[in-house]
Design a protein around this motif. Structure first.
Motif, PDB file in Angstrom:
ATOM      1  N   ASN A 129       7.689  15.343   0.156  1.00 10.91           N
ATOM      2  CA  ASN A 129       6.943  16.306   0.953  1.00 10.91           C
ATOM      3  C   ASN A 129       7.549  17.691   0.764  1.00 10.91           C
ATOM      4  OD1 ASN A 129       5.158  14.339   2.149  1.00 10.91           O
ATOM      5  ND2 ASN A 129       6.907  13.670   3.370  1.00 10.91           N
ATOM      6  N   SER A 176       0.684  18.190   8.663  1.00  7.22           N
ATOM      7  CA  SER A 176       1.345  17.013   8.107  1.00  7.22           C
ATOM      8  C   SER A 176       0.334  15.879   7.943  1.00  7.22           C
ATOM      9  CB  SER A 176       2.465  16.551   9.033  1.00  7.22           C
ATOM     10  OG  SER A 176       1.914  16.068  10.267  1.00  7.22           O
ATOM     11  N   ASN A 177       0.745  14.825   7.250  1.00  5.12           N
ATOM     12  CA  ASN A 177      -0.146  13.669   7.077  1.00  5.12           C
ATOM     13  C   ASN A 177      -0.547  13.080   8.426  1.00  5.12           C
ATOM     14  OD1 ASN A 177       0.007  13.962   4.342  1.00  5.12           O
ATOM     15  ND2 ASN A 177       1.349  12.210   3.986  1.00  5.12           N
ATOM     16  N   GLU A 188      -2.512   7.145   8.317  1.00  4.73           N
ATOM     17  CA  GLU A 188      -1.610   8.002   7.545  1.00  4.73           C
ATOM     18  C   GLU A 188      -1.582   7.580   6.087  1.00  4.73           C
ATOM     19  OE1 GLU A 188       2.269   9.587   8.663  1.00  4.73           O
ATOM     20  OE2 GLU A 188       1.920   8.789  10.682  1.00  4.73           O
ATOM     21  N   ALA A 189      -1.673   6.279   5.841  1.00  3.66           N
ATOM     22  CA  ALA A 189      -1.653   5.773   4.465  1.00  3.66           C
ATOM     23  C   ALA A 189      -2.847   6.310   3.677  1.00  3.66           C
ATOM     24  CB  ALA A 189      -1.652   4.249   4.467  1.00  3.66           C
ATOM     25  N   LYS A 192      -2.242   9.960   2.919  1.00  5.69           N
ATOM     26  CA  LYS A 192      -1.247  10.067   1.853  1.00  5.69           C
ATOM     27  C   LYS A 192      -1.879   9.804   0.492  1.00  5.69           C
ATOM     28  CE  LYS A 192       3.355   8.444   0.509  1.00  5.69           C
ATOM     29  NZ  LYS A 192       4.488   7.550   0.864  1.00  5.69           N
ATOM     30  N   THR A 193      -2.761   8.820   0.436  1.00  2.27           N
ATOM     31  CA  THR A 193      -3.456   8.511  -0.816  1.00  2.27           C
ATOM     32  C   THR A 193      -4.331   9.670  -1.249  1.00  2.27           C
ATOM     33  OG1 THR A 193      -3.461   6.131  -0.354  1.00  2.27           O
ATOM     34  CG2 THR A 193      -5.083   6.941  -1.939  1.00  2.27           C
ATOM     35  N   SER A 196      -2.133  12.502  -2.555  1.00  3.85           N
ATOM     36  CA  SER A 196      -1.599  12.170  -3.873  1.00  3.85           C
ATOM     37  C   SER A 196      -2.647  12.368  -4.964  1.00  3.85           C
ATOM     38  CB  SER A 196      -1.096  10.720  -3.898  1.00  3.85           C
ATOM     39  OG  SER A 196      -0.004  10.547  -3.019  1.00  3.85           O
ATOM     40  N   ASP A 206       3.692  19.337  -5.495  1.00 12.17           N
ATOM     41  CA  ASP A 206       3.864  18.961  -4.095  1.00 12.17           C
ATOM     42  C   ASP A 206       2.996  19.836  -3.207  1.00 12.17           C
ATOM     43  OD1 ASP A 206       5.196  21.432  -3.869  1.00 12.17           O
ATOM     44  OD2 ASP A 206       7.131  20.524  -4.305  1.00 12.17           O
ATOM     45  N   ARG A 207       3.174  19.695  -1.892  1.00 12.43           N
ATOM     46  CA  ARG A 207       2.307  20.391  -0.940  1.00 12.43           C
ATOM     47  C   ARG A 207       2.549  21.893  -0.908  1.00 12.43           C
ATOM     48  NH1 ARG A 207       0.423  16.312   3.202  1.00 12.43           N
ATOM     49  NH2 ARG A 207       0.217  18.030   4.674  1.00 12.43           N
TER      50      ARG A 207
END
Length: 219
Positions: A129, A176-177, A188-189, A192-193, A196, A206-207
Motif C-alpha cells: 500500500n 483505503s480499501n 475488502e477482498a 483489493k482485487t 490490483s 502502487d496507490r
C-alpha cells in the motif's frame, strides 16, 4: 514471523542512529544497513536487497530522487523484487519529495513524525500500500501532478470497466480499501482485487502513483 528488512539512506549520522535504534526495537523489523548518500544507498539496496528503503531526498553525491530511480532500475535489471521506497523529508510540501514520488517512491514521512507513525508507514508500504492518508501527503501528490503538463488519459484508461473507474476515483481521493468497501457495499477482498487490476492495466506500481496519475490526467 517474517521480518521486514529496512535500509536507511540519510546524511545525518545522529538521525541514522536514532532510526536504527527504533527499527531494532521492533520484533517484526530488522535493520539491513545504512548509507550517508544516495550513491552508497543505491549500492546498499542492490547488495542487501531490503524490503523497504527509508530515503532522504536532500543528500550529497546523489540525491534521493536519483537514488530511488537507480534502486528501482537495478532491481528491474537484476530481476529481483524492488524494495518499497519511503521518502523522508523535513518539509510537508517539498518539491524534491514530490519528484521522488514521481520517480517511484511509495509515499513520504516527515522527519519529525511520531515514531509510531514511521513504523506504521514502513509496515504499510511493505504490504504494497502507500502512505497517502495525511493531508500533507495529499497536498504533495497534488503538487506532483501540477508539476507536469496535463495530458489526456492514455489508451489504457479505456480498458478499465465502469466499476473499476468508480474504484479508481475513490482510491485517487486517498480512501483505503476498507473505506471503499464500506461505501460501495463490497468486501475488502473484492476492492483489493479491483485495485490490483486497475494498477496492472494502467502500468502503475502502487496507490501513490495512481493518485499522481489522476492529477496528471485530470481524472
Amino acid at each position: 514471523m517474517t521480518e521486514i528488512r529496512v535500509c536507511l539512506v540519510d546524511d545525518q549520522a545522529l538521525f541514522r542512529a536514532g532510526i536504527r535504534m527504533l527499527i531494532e526495537s521492533q520484533p517484526d523489523l530488522s535493520f539491513a544497513g545504512e548509507a550517508a548518500d544516495g550513491a552508497a544507498g543505491a549500492a546498499l539496496a542492490n547488495r542487501a536487497r531490503p524490503d523497504v528503503v527509508l530515503m532522504d531526498v536532500r543528500m550529497p553525491v546523489l540525491d534521493g530522487i536519483a537514488a530511488t530511480e537507480r534502486i528501482l532500475a537495478d532491481a528491474d535489471r537484476g530481476g529481483y523484487p524492488a524494495p518499497r521506497v519511503l521518502v523522508l523529508t523535513t518539509f510537508d510540501l517539498d518539491e524534491n519529495a514530490a519528484r521522488a514520488i514521481r520517480a517511484g517512491a511509495s509515499g513520504f514521512v516527515l522527519k519529525d513524525a511520531d515514531p509510531e507513525f514511521l513504523l506504521a508507514a514502513i509496515r504499510t508500504v511493505h504490504q504494497g500500500n502507500a502512505v497517502i492518508a495525511a493531508n500533507a501527503t495529499r497536498n504533495l501528490i497534488a503538487h506532483a501532478g501540477r508539476g507536469s503538463e496535463r495530458s489526456p488519459a492514455p489508451p489504457a484508461w479505456d480498458e478499465l470497466t465502469p466499476r473499476e473507474r468508480e474504484i479508481f476515483a475513490l482510491a485517487a481521493k486517498g480512501l483505503s480499501n476498507s473505506e471503499i468497501a464500506a461505501g460501495e457495499f463490497l468486501s475488502e477482498a473484492t476492492v483489493k482485487t479491483h485495485v490490483s487490476r486497475i494498477l496492472a492495466k494502467l502500468g502503475l506500481r502502487d496507490r501513490v502513483q495512481l493518485v499522481v496519475f489522476a492529477y496528471e490526467h485530470e481524472l
